[in-house]
Each structure stands twice: as structure tokens, then as C-alpha cells.
Motif scaffolding. Structure first.
Motif, PDB file in Angstrom:
ATOM      1  N   GLY A  46       0.819  -1.209   0.000  1.00  0.00           N
ATOM      2  CA  GLY A  46       0.000   0.000   0.000  1.00  0.00           C
ATOM      3  C   GLY A  46       0.849   1.253   0.000  1.00  0.00           C
ATOM      4  N   ILE A  47       1.908   1.242   0.806  1.00  0.00           N
ATOM      5  CA  ILE A  47       2.824   2.388   0.832  1.00  0.00           C
ATOM      6  C   ILE A  47       3.471   2.560  -0.534  1.00  0.00           C
ATOM      7  CG2 ILE A  47       5.036   3.214   1.743  1.00  0.00           C
ATOM      8  CD1 ILE A  47       4.212   2.056   4.437  1.00  0.00           C
ATOM      9  N   SER A  48       3.934   1.448  -1.106  1.00  0.00           N
ATOM     10  CA  SER A  48       4.594   1.490  -2.408  1.00  0.00           C
ATOM     11  C   SER A  48       3.654   2.044  -3.479  1.00  0.00           C
ATOM     12  CB  SER A  48       5.072   0.097  -2.794  1.00  0.00           C
ATOM     13  OG  SER A  48       5.624   0.102  -4.075  1.00  0.00           O
ATOM     14  N   GLU A  49       2.401   1.566  -3.501  1.00  0.00           N
ATOM     15  CA  GLU A  49       1.439   2.055  -4.481  1.00  0.00           C
ATOM     16  C   GLU A  49       1.139   3.526  -4.257  1.00  0.00           C
ATOM     17  OE1 GLU A  49      -1.998  -0.460  -4.427  1.00  0.00           O
ATOM     18  OE2 GLU A  49      -0.835  -2.229  -4.974  1.00  0.00           O
ATOM     19  N   GLY A  50       1.046   3.933  -2.995  1.00  0.00           N
ATOM     20  CA  GLY A  50       0.792   5.337  -2.680  1.00  0.00           C
ATOM     21  C   GLY A  50       1.917   6.227  -3.162  1.00  0.00           C
ATOM     22  N   ILE A  51       3.140   5.780  -2.963  1.00  0.00           N
ATOM     23  CA  ILE A  51       4.299   6.546  -3.433  1.00  0.00           C
ATOM     24  C   ILE A  51       4.295   6.607  -4.950  1.00  0.00           C
ATOM     25  CG2 ILE A  51       6.818   6.526  -3.639  1.00  0.00           C
ATOM     26  CD1 ILE A  51       6.860   5.447  -0.740  1.00  0.00           C
ATOM     27  N   ASP A  52       4.044   5.467  -5.600  1.00  0.00           N
ATOM     28  CA  ASP A  52       4.008   5.441  -7.062  1.00  0.00           C
ATOM     29  C   ASP A  52       2.961   6.411  -7.593  1.00  0.00           C
ATOM     30  OD1 ASP A  52       5.988   3.558  -7.152  1.00  0.00           O
ATOM     31  OD2 ASP A  52       4.660   1.860  -7.548  1.00  0.00           O
ATOM     32  N   LYS A  53       1.768   6.406  -7.003  1.00  0.00           N
ATOM     33  CA  LYS A  53       0.698   7.287  -7.474  1.00  0.00           C
ATOM     34  C   LYS A  53       1.042   8.744  -7.224  1.00  0.00           C
ATOM     35  CE  LYS A  53      -3.035   3.951  -7.167  1.00  0.00           C
ATOM     36  NZ  LYS A  53      -4.222   3.517  -6.453  1.00  0.00           N
ATOM     37  N   THR A  54       1.707   9.029  -6.111  1.00  0.00           N
ATOM     38  CA  THR A  54       2.067  10.406  -5.791  1.00  0.00           C
ATOM     39  C   THR A  54       3.149  10.916  -6.730  1.00  0.00           C
ATOM     40  OG1 THR A  54       1.551  10.033  -3.466  1.00  0.00           O
ATOM     41  CG2 THR A  54       2.940  11.899  -3.955  1.00  0.00           C
ATOM     42  N   LEU A  55       4.113  10.082  -7.055  1.00  0.00           N
ATOM     43  CA  LEU A  55       5.257  10.511  -7.849  1.00  0.00           C
ATOM     44  C   LEU A  55       5.060  10.340  -9.349  1.00  0.00           C
ATOM     45  CD1 LEU A  55       8.164   9.111  -5.657  1.00  0.00           C
ATOM     46  CD2 LEU A  55       7.210  11.412  -5.672  1.00  0.00           C
ATOM     47  N   GLY A 101      -2.312  12.649 -38.221  1.00  0.00           N
ATOM     48  CA  GLY A 101      -1.986  14.016 -37.867  1.00  0.00           C
ATOM     49  C   GLY A 101      -0.718  14.101 -37.038  1.00  0.00           C
ATOM     50  N   ILE A 102      -0.364  15.303 -36.703  1.00  0.00           N
ATOM     51  CA  ILE A 102       0.826  15.553 -35.884  1.00  0.00           C
ATOM     52  C   ILE A 102       0.385  15.765 -34.449  1.00  0.00           C
ATOM     53  CG2 ILE A 102       2.739  17.138 -35.449  1.00  0.00           C
ATOM     54  CD1 ILE A 102       2.841  17.672 -38.465  1.00  0.00           C
ATOM     55  N   LEU A 103       0.955  14.997 -33.547  1.00  0.00           N
ATOM     56  CA  LEU A 103       0.682  15.162 -32.120  1.00  0.00           C
ATOM     57  C   LEU A 103       1.799  15.999 -31.509  1.00  0.00           C
ATOM     58  CD1 LEU A 103      -0.538  11.628 -30.970  1.00  0.00           C
ATOM     59  CD2 LEU A 103      -1.889  13.597 -31.673  1.00  0.00           C
ATOM     60  N   ARG A 104       1.404  16.973 -30.745  1.00  0.00           N
ATOM     61  CA  ARG A 104       2.358  17.822 -30.027  1.00  0.00           C
ATOM     62  C   ARG A 104       2.218  17.519 -28.542  1.00  0.00           C
ATOM     63  NH1 ARG A 104       1.085  20.219 -34.564  1.00  0.00           N
ATOM     64  NH2 ARG A 104       2.527  21.538 -35.677  1.00  0.00           N
ATOM     65  N   VAL A 105       3.358  17.295 -27.912  1.00  0.00           N
ATOM     66  CA  VAL A 105       3.372  16.964 -26.493  1.00  0.00           C
ATOM     67  C   VAL A 105       4.115  18.054 -25.740  1.00  0.00           C
ATOM     68  CG1 VAL A 105       4.110  15.274 -24.777  1.00  0.00           C
ATOM     69  CG2 VAL A 105       3.347  14.498 -27.012  1.00  0.00           C
ATOM     70  N   LYS A 106       3.479  18.540 -24.677  1.00  0.00           N
ATOM     71  CA  LYS A 106       4.113  19.523 -23.795  1.00  0.00           C
ATOM     72  C   LYS A 106       4.253  18.902 -22.412  1.00  0.00           C
ATOM     73  CE  LYS A 106       1.990  23.535 -26.016  1.00  0.00           C
ATOM     74  NZ  LYS A 106       1.067  24.671 -25.815  1.00  0.00           N
ATOM     75  N   VAL A 107       5.383  19.178 -21.779  1.00  0.00           N
ATOM     76  CA  VAL A 107       5.639  18.659 -20.431  1.00  0.00           C
ATOM     77  C   VAL A 107       5.708  19.836 -19.466  1.00  0.00           C
ATOM     78  CG1 VAL A 107       7.247  17.398 -18.955  1.00  0.00           C
ATOM     79  CG2 VAL A 107       6.889  16.660 -21.312  1.00  0.00           C
ATOM     80  N   PHE A 108       4.972  19.709 -18.362  1.00  0.00           N
ATOM     81  CA  PHE A 108       4.965  20.725 -17.317  1.00  0.00           C
ATOM     82  C   PHE A 108       5.465  20.091 -16.022  1.00  0.00           C
ATOM     83  CE2 PHE A 108       1.763  21.811 -20.413  1.00  0.00           C
ATOM     84  CZ  PHE A 108       1.962  23.164 -20.618  1.00  0.00           C
ATOM     85  N   ASP A 109       6.300  20.815 -15.278  1.00  0.00           N
ATOM     86  CA  ASP A 109       6.807  20.271 -14.012  1.00  0.00           C
ATOM     87  C   ASP A 109       5.732  20.381 -12.931  1.00  0.00           C
ATOM     88  OD1 ASP A 109       6.845  22.897 -13.055  1.00  0.00           O
ATOM     89  OD2 ASP A 109       9.022  23.041 -12.964  1.00  0.00           O
ATOM     90  N   LYS A 110       6.059  19.963 -11.721  1.00  0.00           N
ATOM     91  CA  LYS A 110       5.076  19.930 -10.629  1.00  0.00           C
ATOM     92  C   LYS A 110       4.577  21.328 -10.252  1.00  0.00           C
ATOM     93  CE  LYS A 110       8.625  19.866  -7.082  1.00  0.00           C
ATOM     94  NZ  LYS A 110       9.255  19.089  -6.035  1.00  0.00           N
ATOM     95  N   ASN A 111       5.309  22.370 -10.660  1.00  0.00           N
ATOM     96  CA  ASN A 111       4.900  23.745 -10.382  1.00  0.00           C
ATOM     97  C   ASN A 111       4.125  24.361 -11.542  1.00  0.00           C
ATOM     98  OD1 ASN A 111       6.202  23.789  -7.833  1.00  0.00           O
ATOM     99  ND2 ASN A 111       8.153  24.079  -8.870  1.00  0.00           N
ATOM    100  N   GLY A 112       3.887  23.581 -12.601  1.00  0.00           N
ATOM    101  CA  GLY A 112       3.130  24.068 -13.740  1.00  0.00           C
ATOM    102  C   GLY A 112       3.959  24.791 -14.781  1.00  0.00           C
ATOM    103  N   ILE A 142      11.782  14.721 -17.790  1.00  0.00           N
ATOM    104  CA  ILE A 142      10.402  14.569 -17.320  1.00  0.00           C
ATOM    105  C   ILE A 142      10.482  14.061 -15.884  1.00  0.00           C
ATOM    106  CG2 ILE A 142       8.180  13.475 -17.701  1.00  0.00           C
ATOM    107  CD1 ILE A 142       9.037  13.128 -20.656  1.00  0.00           C
ATOM    108  N   GLU A 143      10.062  14.911 -14.963  1.00  0.00           N
ATOM    109  CA  GLU A 143      10.216  14.626 -13.534  1.00  0.00           C
ATOM    110  C   GLU A 143       8.994  13.905 -12.964  1.00  0.00           C
ATOM    111  OE1 GLU A 143      10.557  18.658 -12.224  1.00  0.00           O
ATOM    112  OE2 GLU A 143      12.687  18.782 -12.717  1.00  0.00           O
ATOM    113  N   ALA A 144       9.152  13.455 -11.734  1.00  0.00           N
ATOM    114  CA  ALA A 144       8.017  12.906 -11.001  1.00  0.00           C
ATOM    115  C   ALA A 144       6.971  14.004 -10.852  1.00  0.00           C
ATOM    116  CB  ALA A 144       8.474  12.414  -9.636  1.00  0.00           C
TER     117      ALA A 144
END
Length: 151
Positions: A46-55, A101-112, A142-144
Motif C-alpha cells: 500500500g505504501i509502495s502504491e501510494g508513493i508510485d501514485k504520488t510521484l 496528424g501531428i501530435l504535439r506533447v508539452k511537459v509541465f513540471d510539478k509547479n506548472g 520529465i520529472e516525477a
């Protein structure tokens, strides 16, 4: 003689009773230990899954892509063999309608804050699904807890 037979019977009864108590105690300890072991394992999982979901990073498709019949499955973030850390996004795309079509991907950190962009020409027919690799600049990581937006 009567006393010795009585003594023998009492001693035999005590020995058998003690053996029974010992066996029952051992069974209880084993069952309790097994229950504790299962509970501990479930707790750790449960702890492991919680950490995985959080990160875990999250992938979000734009409303227009959802209307186009695109959806996502599993994704993985790895190091690009050409250089960089956590800058290769492998995304499983599911086609509920024909798509080209062309897919564009943008990555945002935890602060947006936006940290990187990538694009890829994608073609798929209704009912198909496949993995697609989006390669980011080697300086992008690409961060947690990143948000990955596909447009």
C-alpha cells in the motif's frame, strides 16, 4: 500398586494434555504469524502504491483529440539512447477512429512550468493501437509529478 497405576495414569494424562496444549499453541502462533505477515505485506504494498501514485507523471489528451477518437493506455519515461535523462516518452495510443496528424506533447513540471515540447506524426486506423516514442531535447527531464499534455 493401585497408587502407582493411578500415578501413572495421572502422569500420562498430563503429558498428553501438555502435548495437545503445545500443538494448539504452535498452530495459533503459526496462524497469527501468517496473518501478521499478510498484513505487513499489504501495508508495504500500500505504501509502495501510494508513493508510485504520488510521484507518477500524468498524461492528459486535449479535448479535440478525445473527440477524434484517440485515447491512451500505458506510458513509460526513459532515458533517450542519444543522450539525456528521462527525456523519451513512450506512449500507447488507442484509435477508436481513423487518425492521421501531428501530435504535439508539452511537459509541465510539478509547479506548472513548461519544461519541454516534442511532436510526432501519427497515423492509425480505427481499432488499432500502438506504442509511439516522443523524443525531447536532451536537456529536458520529465520529472516525477509532471503533467504531460498531448495536443
Amino acid at each position: 500398586m493401585r497408587l502407582s497405576i493411578f500415578s501413572f495414569v495421572c502422569i500420562l494424562f498430563m503429558v498428553l494434555s501438555c502435548e495437545r496444549v503445545k500443538n494448539k499453541t504452535q498452530e495459533t502462533i503459526n496462524a497469527g504469524g501468517e496473518a501478521v505477515g499478510k498484513s505487513a505485506t499489504e501495508f508495504v504494498e500500500g505504501i509502495s502504491e501510494g508513493i508510485d501514485k504520488t510521484l507518477e507523471a500524468k498524461v492528459k489528451l486535449s479535448p479535440s483529440l478525445l473527440k477524434s477518437g484517440l485515447s491512451t493506455g500505458k506510458f513509460e519515461i526513459t532515458d533517450n539512447p542519444l543522450g539525456g535523462n528521462n527525456n523519451l516518452l513512450t506512449l500507447y495510443l488507442i484509435f477508436d477512429k481513423d487518425f492521421d496528424g501531428i501530435l504535439r506533447v508539452k511537459v509541465f513540471d510539478k509547479n506548472g512550468l513548461e519544461t519541454g515540447r516534442a511532436k510526432l506524426e501519427v497515423t492509425g486506423i480505427k481499432g488499432d493501437a500502438n506504442y509511439f516514442d516522443f523524443t525531447f531535447n536532451k536537456r529536458v527531464e520529465i520529472e516525477a509529478r509532471s503533467l504531460i499534455v498531448v495536443e
